[in-house]
Design a protein around this motif. Structure first.
Motif, PDB file in Angstrom:
ATOM      1  N   PHE A  14       0.845  -1.187   0.000  1.00  0.00           N
ATOM      2  CA  PHE A  14       0.000   0.000   0.000  1.00  0.00           C
ATOM      3  C   PHE A  14       0.881   1.237   0.000  1.00  0.00           C
ATOM      4  N   LYS A  15       0.244   2.386  -0.188  1.00  0.00           N
ATOM      5  CA  LYS A  15       0.952   3.656  -0.160  1.00  0.00           C
ATOM      6  C   LYS A  15       0.455   4.472   1.017  1.00  0.00           C
ATOM      7  N   ILE A  16       1.360   5.234   1.597  1.00  0.00           N
ATOM      8  CA  ILE A  16       1.033   6.189   2.659  1.00  0.00           C
ATOM      9  C   ILE A  16       1.554   7.529   2.161  1.00  0.00           C
ATOM     10  N   GLY A  17       0.661   8.334   1.624  1.00  0.00           N
ATOM     11  CA  GLY A  17       1.099   9.576   1.000  1.00  0.00           C
ATOM     12  C   GLY A  17       1.998   9.252  -0.175  1.00  0.00           C
ATOM     13  N   SER A  18       3.198   9.818  -0.171  1.00  0.00           N
ATOM     14  CA  SER A  18       4.149   9.568  -1.262  1.00  0.00           C
ATOM     15  C   SER A  18       5.078   8.387  -0.975  1.00  0.00           C
ATOM     16  N   TYR A  19       4.855   7.692   0.154  1.00  0.00           N
ATOM     17  CA  TYR A  19       5.716   6.574   0.549  1.00  0.00           C
ATOM     18  C   TYR A  19       5.095   5.245   0.144  1.00  0.00           C
TER      19      TYR A  19
END
Length: 81
Positions: A5-10
């Motif tokens: 998954f993604k967390i913001g741009s991470y």
């Protein structure tokens, strides 16, 4: 390299069949696409996160937030592992 998954741009991801012998459950985190110097976070069977390294130099406040999200989603990570 499954992206979890993604967390913001991470991006939160793991490498398939990494190292010999296989390592315990962990994820890599990097800003943008996967990189060789990504931050590594270990995940226990109980779903707790422990920082192995912060090679990608994620700022401490951001890293704490990312780790808390990974802990909240640890069942999903362990299942996909």
């Amino acid at each position: 390299m499954p992206q979890l998954f993604k967390i913001g741009s991470y991006w939160v991801y793991f490498w398939a069949n990494e190292n010999e012998p296989l390592e315990p459950v962990h994820v890599h985190v990097s800003q943008g696409s996967p990189k060789s110097n990504a931050t590594k976070i270990w995940i226990t069977k109980a779903g707790k996160c422990y920082l192995c390294n912060n090679n990608s130099r994620i700022p401490p406040k951001v890293l704490r937030n990312i780790m808390s999200i990974i802990e909240a989603r640890s069942d999903e990570v362990i299942e996909k592992w």
